[in-house]
Design an enzyme around this catalytic site. Sequence first.
Site, short mmCIF file in Angstrom:
data_model
loop_
_atom_site.label_atom_id
_atom_site.label_comp_id
_atom_site.label_asym_id
_atom_site.label_seq_id
_atom_site.Cartn_x
_atom_site.Cartn_y
_atom_site.Cartn_z
N ASP A 88 0.87 -1.20 0.00
CA ASP A 88 0.00 0.00 0.00
C ASP A 88 0.89 1.23 0.00
O ASP A 88 2.10 1.13 0.27
CB ASP A 88 -0.91 0.00 1.25
CG ASP A 88 -2.18 0.82 1.06
OD1 ASP A 88 -2.07 2.04 0.79
OD2 ASP A 88 -3.28 0.25 1.17
N ASP A 112 4.15 2.62 -4.30
CA ASP A 112 3.11 3.21 -5.16
C ASP A 112 2.88 2.32 -6.38
O ASP A 112 3.74 2.21 -7.25
CB ASP A 112 3.57 4.62 -5.59
CG ASP A 112 2.46 5.36 -6.33
OD1 ASP A 112 1.51 4.71 -6.81
OD2 ASP A 112 2.56 6.60 -6.42
N SER A 164 -16.84 -3.03 -8.36
CA SER A 164 -17.83 -2.31 -7.55
C SER A 164 -19.20 -2.35 -8.21
O SER A 164 -19.32 -2.43 -9.44
CB SER A 164 -17.37 -0.85 -7.44
OG SER A 164 -18.41 -0.03 -7.00
N TYR A 208 -15.04 6.83 -11.46
CA TYR A 208 -14.79 5.60 -10.69
C TYR A 208 -15.46 4.37 -11.31
O TYR A 208 -14.84 3.31 -11.47
CB TYR A 208 -15.29 5.83 -9.25
CG TYR A 208 -15.14 4.67 -8.32
CD1 TYR A 208 -13.89 4.32 -7.79
CD2 TYR A 208 -16.25 3.92 -7.93
CE1 TYR A 208 -13.77 3.25 -6.91
CE2 TYR A 208 -16.13 2.85 -7.05
CZ TYR A 208 -14.89 2.53 -6.54
OH TYR A 208 -14.77 1.48 -5.67
N LYS A 226 -17.38 6.43 3.98
CA LYS A 226 -18.62 6.14 3.26
C LYS A 226 -19.80 6.29 4.22
O LYS A 226 -19.60 6.46 5.42
CB LYS A 226 -18.54 4.75 2.65
CG LYS A 226 -17.37 4.70 1.69
CD LYS A 226 -17.16 3.36 1.08
CE LYS A 226 -15.78 3.29 0.49
NZ LYS A 226 -14.75 3.02 1.51
N ALA A 227 -21.02 6.17 3.67
CA ALA A 227 -22.22 6.55 4.43
C ALA A 227 -22.34 5.89 5.81
O ALA A 227 -22.55 6.60 6.80
CB ALA A 227 -23.47 6.30 3.59
N ARG A 262 -30.15 1.22 -5.27
CA ARG A 262 -29.22 0.16 -5.70
C ARG A 262 -29.33 -1.02 -4.74
O ARG A 262 -29.34 -0.84 -3.54
CB ARG A 262 -27.79 0.70 -5.70
CG ARG A 262 -26.75 -0.37 -6.00
CD ARG A 262 -25.36 0.22 -6.10
NE ARG A 262 -25.20 1.03 -7.28
CZ ARG A 262 -24.27 1.99 -7.42
NH1 ARG A 262 -23.45 2.26 -6.43
NH2 ARG A 262 -24.18 2.67 -8.54
N1 LIG Z 1 -15.66 -0.35 0.67
C1 LIG Z 1 -16.60 -0.47 -0.26
O1 LIG Z 1 -17.79 -0.32 0.04
C2 LIG Z 1 -16.24 -0.79 -1.69
C3 LIG Z 1 -17.26 -0.84 -2.63
C4 LIG Z 1 -16.95 -1.13 -3.95
C5 LIG Z 1 -15.64 -1.41 -4.32
N2 LIG Z 1 -14.65 -1.35 -3.37
C6 LIG Z 1 -13.28 -1.62 -3.82
O2 LIG Z 1 -12.64 -2.48 -2.88
C7 LIG Z 1 -11.25 -2.18 -2.79
C8 LIG Z 1 -10.88 -1.91 -1.33
O3 LIG Z 1 -11.70 -0.85 -0.84
P1 LIG Z 1 -11.60 -0.29 0.66
O4 LIG Z 1 -12.97 0.02 1.10
O5 LIG Z 1 -10.75 -1.17 1.49
O6 LIG Z 1 -10.88 1.10 0.37
P2 LIG Z 1 -9.64 1.78 1.08
O7 LIG Z 1 -9.53 3.16 0.51
O8 LIG Z 1 -9.72 1.65 2.55
O9 LIG Z 1 -8.43 0.88 0.56
C9 LIG Z 1 -7.80 1.09 -0.70
C10 LIG Z 1 -6.32 1.17 -0.43
O10 LIG Z 1 -5.63 1.34 -1.67
C11 LIG Z 1 -4.49 2.14 -1.39
N3 LIG Z 1 -3.95 2.78 -2.58
C12 LIG Z 1 -4.47 3.84 -3.26
N4 LIG Z 1 -3.63 4.21 -4.25
C13 LIG Z 1 -2.56 3.38 -4.19
C14 LIG Z 1 -1.35 3.29 -4.93
N5 LIG Z 1 -1.09 4.13 -5.92
N6 LIG Z 1 -0.46 2.33 -4.59
C15 LIG Z 1 -0.71 1.48 -3.56
N7 LIG Z 1 -1.85 1.52 -2.82
C16 LIG Z 1 -2.75 2.47 -3.12
C17 LIG Z 1 -5.01 3.19 -0.42
O11 LIG Z 1 -3.94 3.82 0.28
C18 LIG Z 1 -5.93 2.37 0.46
O12 LIG Z 1 -5.30 1.96 1.65
C19 LIG Z 1 -11.03 -0.98 -3.73
O13 LIG Z 1 -10.60 -1.44 -4.97
C20 LIG Z 1 -12.41 -0.38 -3.85
O14 LIG Z 1 -12.56 0.35 -5.06
C21 LIG Z 1 -14.92 -1.04 -2.08
#
Ligand SMILES: NC(=O)c1ccc[n+]([C@@H]2O[C@H](COP(=O)([O-])OP(=O)(O)OC[C@H]3O[C@@H](n4cnc5c(N)ncnc54)[C@H](O)[C@@H]3O)[C@@H](O)[C@H]2O)c1
Length: 342
Positions: free
Chosen positions: A37, A55, A120, A151, A194-195, A286
């Site tokens: 991360d 990154d 998603s 997104y 989120k919500a 949704r």
């Molecule tokens: N939480 C939800 O309700 C939800 C819904 C739909 C999809 N998702 C997908 O699930 C996955 C995880 O979501 P989450 O809720 O844990 O989100 P989150 O934001 O807590 O985790 C995503 C992580 O990705 C890391 N990240 C971002 N850019 C980066 C980079 N350039 N290099 C390395 N790491 C990077 C962020 O630092 C973060 O810790 C994501 O792909 C998100 O789009 C989540």
Amino acid sequence: MRNDTVRRVLVTGAGGFIGHHLVKRLKSEGHWVRGVDIKAPEYESTCADEFLLTDLREFENCRKSVDGVDDVYNLAADMGGIGYITAYHALLTRNNILINSHMLEAARISGVNRYLYTSSACVYPMFLQDSADVTPLRENQAIPADPEKGYGWEKLFAEQLTTYYHEEFEMDIRIVRFHNIYGPLGTYEGGKEKAPAAICRKVGLAVDNAEIEIWGDGEQTRSFCYIDDCVEGLVRIMASGYTLPLNLGTEEIVTVNQLVNSVCAAAGKTLSRKHDLTKPQGVRGRNSDNGLLNQVLGWAPTTSLIEGIQSTYEWIWEELSRDNRAQNPNPSRPNSFANTRN
Ligand SMILES: NC(=O)c1ccc[n+]([C@@H]2O[C@H](COP(=O)([O-])OP(=O)(O)OC[C@H]3O[C@@H](n4cnc5c(N)ncnc54)[C@H](O)[C@@H]3O)[C@@H](O)[C@H]2O)c1
């Protein structure tokens, strides 16, 4: 020789909400786990065997991350709640397309066994979601496409790209479409929350009988999936061998006003609401159709919203109480009013 049931697993986004929980689950099953991360987990230390702060928009960093692993759970993404994803279309889309295209190519070159991409519900067409009384969304309805701007378009494109890697390079893929995952250890303030977490924070900060702000009229509908079910689903989907997109959510549809009622019930507070109609609300309705998930896995999420919100609210209340911001009652001891720090 390595025990075949013990795998070497990469979790990207392991500093984030779902990734951190997934690392804990995989470690509890005895796997060797590398977390990657750009940030460490916010609320507790990682238990990954290795954690690379790197990154993933850079291809060489993806190469190093996949080195020597059997399985990839690719969760890294620039994302947040509806306020965040509707404010930063260009940068967010660019960041995520770089992460996902580089991760796929790095995984292909490295010859990983299984690759799971986290998509998603935002991929589903807007034109199917303009009523609060929405028909649950089935996996085969994502195309013809009309996803959420930025997104959602990126998620849909990355699903397609993942599928092309399966078709042309025989990569063993999984594609999971999350529907509103929530629970303890998720971001609850700062703009990316989120919500469910935002509402828990607002309720935790409010004194009884006060007023809280809700985005929109609160009659927009969603289903919410508890983090334990999400992690269980991820592990089961990875084991399934199923290579087409699968919903991972609940079918328990509620309005945002009903979600607020659940949080107030968990809090033991009566609060009035001020609806801000200028704030983004996303689609009007949704819900997940779990028919295919049930068919493929013989399983679907089981945690009710009431149960999940109770533990989420308790955790956020405890967090707020660390710097004396939580307002009584203490949800873990609802009758005690024993939080003397307030
Ligand atoms: N939480 C939800 O309700 C939800 C819904 C739909 C999809 N998702 C997908 O699930 C996955 C995880 O979501 P989450 O809720 O844990 O989100 P989150 O934001 O807590 O985790 C995503 C992580 O990705 C890391 N990240 C971002 N850019 C980066 C980079 N350039 N290099 C390395 N790491 C990077 C962020 O630092 C973060 O810790 C994501 O792909 C998100 O789009 C989540």
